[in-house]
Design a protein around this motif. Structure first.
Motif, mmCIF file in Angstrom:
data_model
loop_
_atom_site.group_PDB
_atom_site.id
_atom_site.type_symbol
_atom_site.label_atom_id
_atom_site.label_comp_id
_atom_site.label_asym_id
_atom_site.label_seq_id
_atom_site.Cartn_x
_atom_site.Cartn_y
_atom_site.Cartn_z
ATOM 1 N N LYS A 1 37.857 30.482 45.686
ATOM 2 C CA LYS A 1 36.482 30.864 45.335
ATOM 3 C C LYS A 1 36.470 31.523 43.977
ATOM 4 O O LYS A 1 37.471 32.106 43.533
ATOM 5 C CB LYS A 1 35.901 31.844 46.369
ATOM 6 N N CYS A 2 35.311 31.434 43.339
ATOM 7 C CA CYS A 2 35.093 32.128 42.068
ATOM 8 C C CYS A 2 33.820 32.970 42.218
ATOM 9 O O CYS A 2 32.731 32.425 42.423
ATOM 10 C CB CYS A 2 34.934 31.128 40.916
ATOM 11 N N HIS A 3 33.946 34.289 42.161
ATOM 12 C CA HIS A 3 32.799 35.170 42.371
ATOM 13 C C HIS A 3 31.878 35.196 41.157
ATOM 14 O O HIS A 3 32.324 35.057 40.012
ATOM 15 C CB HIS A 3 33.274 36.600 42.667
ATOM 16 N N GLU A 4 30.601 35.417 41.450
ATOM 17 C CA GLU A 4 29.642 35.644 40.379
ATOM 18 C C GLU A 4 29.876 37.029 39.771
ATOM 19 O O GLU A 4 30.568 37.866 40.356
ATOM 20 C CB GLU A 4 28.206 35.554 40.914
ATOM 21 N N GLN A 5 29.280 37.262 38.632
ATOM 22 C CA GLN A 5 29.476 38.541 37.953
ATOM 23 C C GLN A 5 28.884 39.681 38.795
ATOM 24 O O GLN A 5 27.758 39.607 39.267
ATOM 25 C CB GLN A 5 28.824 38.509 36.574
ATOM 26 N N ARG A 6 29.673 40.738 38.990
ATOM 27 C CA ARG A 6 29.226 41.884 39.773
ATOM 28 C C ARG A 6 29.079 43.157 38.945
ATOM 29 O O ARG A 6 28.571 44.156 39.421
ATOM 30 C CB ARG A 6 30.214 42.143 40.920
ATOM 31 N N GLY A 7 29.566 43.121 37.728
ATOM 32 C CA GLY A 7 29.434 44.297 36.873
ATOM 33 C C GLY A 7 30.293 45.456 37.332
ATOM 34 O O GLY A 7 29.943 46.623 37.120
ATOM 35 N N SER A 8 31.403 45.160 37.970
ATOM 36 C CA SER A 8 32.305 46.210 38.459
ATOM 37 C C SER A 8 33.738 45.730 38.277
ATOM 38 O O SER A 8 33.998 44.651 37.742
ATOM 39 C CB SER A 8 32.024 46.514 39.930
ATOM 40 N N ARG A 9 34.688 46.548 38.766
ATOM 41 C CA ARG A 9 36.095 46.199 38.658
ATOM 42 C C ARG A 9 36.414 44.913 39.418
ATOM 43 O O ARG A 9 37.473 44.307 39.188
ATOM 44 C CB ARG A 9 36.960 47.351 39.161
ATOM 45 N N ASP A 10 35.515 44.483 40.300
ATOM 46 C CA ASP A 10 35.731 43.212 40.993
ATOM 47 C C ASP A 10 35.824 42.040 40.025
ATOM 48 O O ASP A 10 36.447 41.019 40.332
ATOM 49 C CB ASP A 10 34.592 42.943 41.980
ATOM 50 N N ASP A 11 35.207 42.198 38.839
ATOM 51 C CA ASP A 11 35.210 41.079 37.878
ATOM 52 C C ASP A 11 36.604 40.795 37.316
ATOM 53 O O ASP A 11 36.851 39.703 36.783
ATOM 54 C CB ASP A 11 34.230 41.366 36.724
ATOM 55 N N ILE A 12 37.527 41.785 37.421
ATOM 56 C CA ILE A 12 38.899 41.545 36.943
ATOM 57 C C ILE A 12 39.878 41.620 38.114
ATOM 58 O O ILE A 12 41.039 41.998 37.947
ATOM 59 C CB ILE A 12 39.309 42.539 35.838
ATOM 60 N N THR A 13 39.408 41.265 39.310
ATOM 61 C CA THR A 13 40.237 41.352 40.517
ATOM 62 C C THR A 13 40.601 39.958 41.013
ATOM 63 O O THR A 13 39.800 39.028 40.957
ATOM 64 C CB THR A 13 39.491 42.120 41.625
ATOM 65 N N ALA A 14 41.820 39.853 41.536
ATOM 66 C CA ALA A 14 42.292 38.630 42.190
ATOM 67 C C ALA A 14 42.667 38.979 43.623
ATOM 68 O O ALA A 14 43.403 39.958 43.845
ATOM 69 C CB ALA A 14 43.479 38.045 41.439
ATOM 70 N N TRP A 15 42.150 38.209 44.593
ATOM 71 C CA TRP A 15 42.437 38.444 46.011
ATOM 72 C C TRP A 15 43.373 37.355 46.540
ATOM 73 O O TRP A 15 43.129 36.162 46.313
ATOM 74 C CB TRP A 15 41.149 38.410 46.828
ATOM 75 N N ILE A 16 44.417 37.780 47.228
ATOM 76 C CA ILE A 16 45.336 36.827 47.841
ATOM 77 C C ILE A 16 45.670 37.296 49.263
ATOM 78 O O ILE A 16 45.224 38.364 49.701
ATOM 79 C CB ILE A 16 46.643 36.663 47.021
ATOM 80 N N ASP A 17 46.454 36.515 49.977
ATOM 81 C CA ASP A 17 46.879 36.853 51.334
ATOM 82 C C ASP A 17 47.717 38.127 51.319
ATOM 83 O O ASP A 17 48.517 38.356 50.399
ATOM 84 C CB ASP A 17 47.696 35.695 51.905
ATOM 85 N N LEU A 18 47.534 39.002 52.335
ATOM 86 C CA LEU A 18 48.197 40.309 52.382
ATOM 87 C C LEU A 18 49.723 40.179 52.375
ATOM 88 O O LEU A 18 50.416 40.861 51.598
ATOM 89 C CB LEU A 18 47.743 41.080 53.625
ATOM 90 N N ALA A 19 50.260 39.315 53.199
ATOM 91 C CA ALA A 19 51.718 39.194 53.284
ATOM 92 C C ALA A 19 52.311 38.751 51.952
ATOM 93 O O ALA A 19 53.371 39.245 51.520
ATOM 94 C CB ALA A 19 52.094 38.204 54.391
ATOM 95 N N THR A 20 51.612 37.843 51.286
ATOM 96 C CA THR A 20 52.089 37.367 49.979
ATOM 97 C C THR A 20 52.045 38.486 48.960
ATOM 98 O O THR A 20 52.986 38.673 48.173
ATOM 99 C CB THR A 20 51.236 36.177 49.512
ATOM 100 N N ALA A 21 50.961 39.259 48.971
ATOM 101 C CA ALA A 21 50.826 40.371 48.026
ATOM 102 C C ALA A 21 51.901 41.424 48.275
ATOM 103 O O ALA A 21 52.477 41.979 47.321
ATOM 104 C CB ALA A 21 49.431 40.985 48.154
ATOM 105 N N GLN A 22 52.186 41.725 49.559
ATOM 106 C CA GLN A 22 53.234 42.710 49.872
ATOM 107 C C GLN A 22 54.594 42.251 49.352
ATOM 108 O O GLN A 22 55.363 43.041 48.798
ATOM 109 C CB GLN A 22 53.282 42.921 51.394
ATOM 110 N N GLU A 23 54.862 40.978 49.490
ATOM 111 C CA GLU A 23 56.143 40.441 49.019
ATOM 112 C C GLU A 23 56.225 40.485 47.500
ATOM 113 O O GLU A 23 57.264 40.869 46.932
ATOM 114 C CB GLU A 23 56.310 39.009 49.520
#
Length: 425
Positions: free
Chosen positions: A196-218
């Motif tokens: 997904k590609c989020h619309e502009q939110r005008g917050s730190r979410d605009d420079i955030t990348a979300w991935i699966d928790l287990a992958t991020a922990q690794e």
């Protein structure tokens, strides 16, 4: 000759006078009965309308609150559970927690009977450099999706879990990279497909990348660790932050709870507005019905006394005329030995009979008219309109008023001297 025989003969001798007076008292009793019965029917109808309005309003409020809940859910979580040793100064400065806690904490919380929080979302969040994109700073968030409370029916999640090997990008990231859903990107030597590609939110979410928790922990070297549990405060009466902290602390003593005040306040205001709207609707309907009733009462307050007084006055005039026209007959009765009290009793008994008959007939006529013209709800019956106090009052007062109207003429008849009357004739 008995008293009632004299009364019957008295009535039959002047039937027109009796029936005109009877009609006057029937009219008075009928108007009084009809008006009060109509008021009773109106009150029953009002109660039914308000009850139906209450049910309708409660249903609308339920729908409205559900709509508000859905709208408010778009605001996201309003509680954050952090490790207890997290320095809040650093947290507010960095925007994420630098301390970590076991991922199992969220499972322990979900398995408890806690009712003050909902929508538990474990996550790990850290600011990193994106090596493949000129080491630009981004925020990496890993989440496995919401963990349902075992004692509650599953709710629609606020955030859906990111599938494994997928990535969700904030506005500034996908715009600068020129990517779209379905494209591939590399992050820290791992290949991801843009989900997904989020619309502009005008917050730190605009420079955030979300991935699966287990992958991020690794990727971050924090297997089995998280640095935050997002939650939603239950919209329960009296659900204070202190109560939430106590409940969470009893289950996870090594944590602290922060409230995102603006979001919580918005939710509370939304709920209050929904309730205020429902209450004002009911109050407006009750006020409208009360105003209509007062208008009818105002009209009845002078019509009913006017008709009653008119009936009494008419009976009094008829009685005076009757006594005047029958002076000779009264004189003969007195000459035959009838005492003045007997003459008085005959006239008053006739008046009482007139009043009683007028009351009974008037009650039937008035009640029938009100029952036929009033709209009763399906839950009510004609029997609900019967008022024993009204029936008793009319039956007692009508003969009494008739006797009061005839009292002076009866005294005049009883006090006449038979010798002077007969000498005149």
């Amino acid at each position: 000759m008995t008293l009632w025989r004299l009364v019957i003969r008295e009535i039959s001798h002047r039937p027109l006078t009796f029936f005109v007076g009877l009609a006057a008292f029937i009219a008075a009793a009928a108007v009084l009965t009809a008006q009060l019965t109509v008021f009773a029917a109106y009150d029953i109808q009002t109660a039914d309308i308000i009850a139906a309005k209450q049910r309708e309003t409660e249903e609308k409020m339920r729908v409205m609150e559900d709509d508000y809940r859905k709208i408010m859910k778009e605001l996201g979580f309003n509680l954050l559970i952090l490790p207890k040793d997290q320095e809040l100064g650093n947290f507010y400065d960095d925007g994420y927690a630098s301390r970590f806690m076991p991922e199992d904490y969220v499972n322990r919380l979900a398995a408890s009977n806690i009712v003050t929080v909902r929508h538990l979302l474990p996550s790990i969040e850290q600011k990193i450099r994106w090596p493949e994109q000129a080491n630009r700073s981004i925020i990496l968030i890993g989440t496995r999706g919401e963990v349902p409370l075992v004692h509650r029916k599953p709710k629609e999640p606020i955030l859906v879990a990111v599938p494994q090997d997928k990535i969700v990008l904030g506005y500034e990231l996908w715009q600068s990279l020129g990517v779209k859903p379905g494209d591939s990107v590399k992050l820290m030597k791992r290949q991801f497909t843009v989900d997904k590609c989020h619309e502009q939110r005008g917050s730190r979410d605009d420079i955030t990348a979300w991935i699966d928790l287990a992958t991020a922990q690794e990727m971050l070297g924090k297997e089995g660790q998280i640095n935050g549990i997002l939650a939603l405060k239950c919209l329960c009466p009296g659900n204070s932050l202190e109560e939430i902290r106590r409940d969470v602390g009893n289950i996870l003593p090594e944590t602290l709870v922060l409230e995102m005040e603006n979001k919580s306040l918005t939710r509370a205001k939304a709920r209050e507005r929904a309730k205020a709207t429902a209450d004002s609707t009911l109050a407006a309907e009750q006020l409208y019905r009360d105003r209509l009733r007062k208008e009818r009462e105002s009209l009845a307050s002078w019509i009913i006394p006017l008709i009653i007084l008119g009936s009494v006055a008419l009976v009094a005039v008829l009685a005076f005329n009757n006594v005047r026209e029958r002076r000779v007959e009264i004189g003969v009765f007195r000459a035959l030995g009838f005492r003045s009290t007997q003459i008085l009793t005959v006239f008053l008994a006739k008046a009482a009979l007139l009043g009683l008959a007028g009351a009974v007939i008037g009650l039937v006529v008035g009640f029938a008219f009100a029952a036929l013209t009033s709209e009763l709800p399906a839950s009510a019956t004609i029997a609900d309109l019967v008022m024993p106090k009204l029936i008793l009052g009319v039956i007692v007062l009508s003969p009494l008023l008739a006797c009061i109207a005839s009292w002076a003429p009866a005294l005049m008849a009883a006090g006449q001297d038979p010798a002077s009357i007969l000498s005149e004739e």
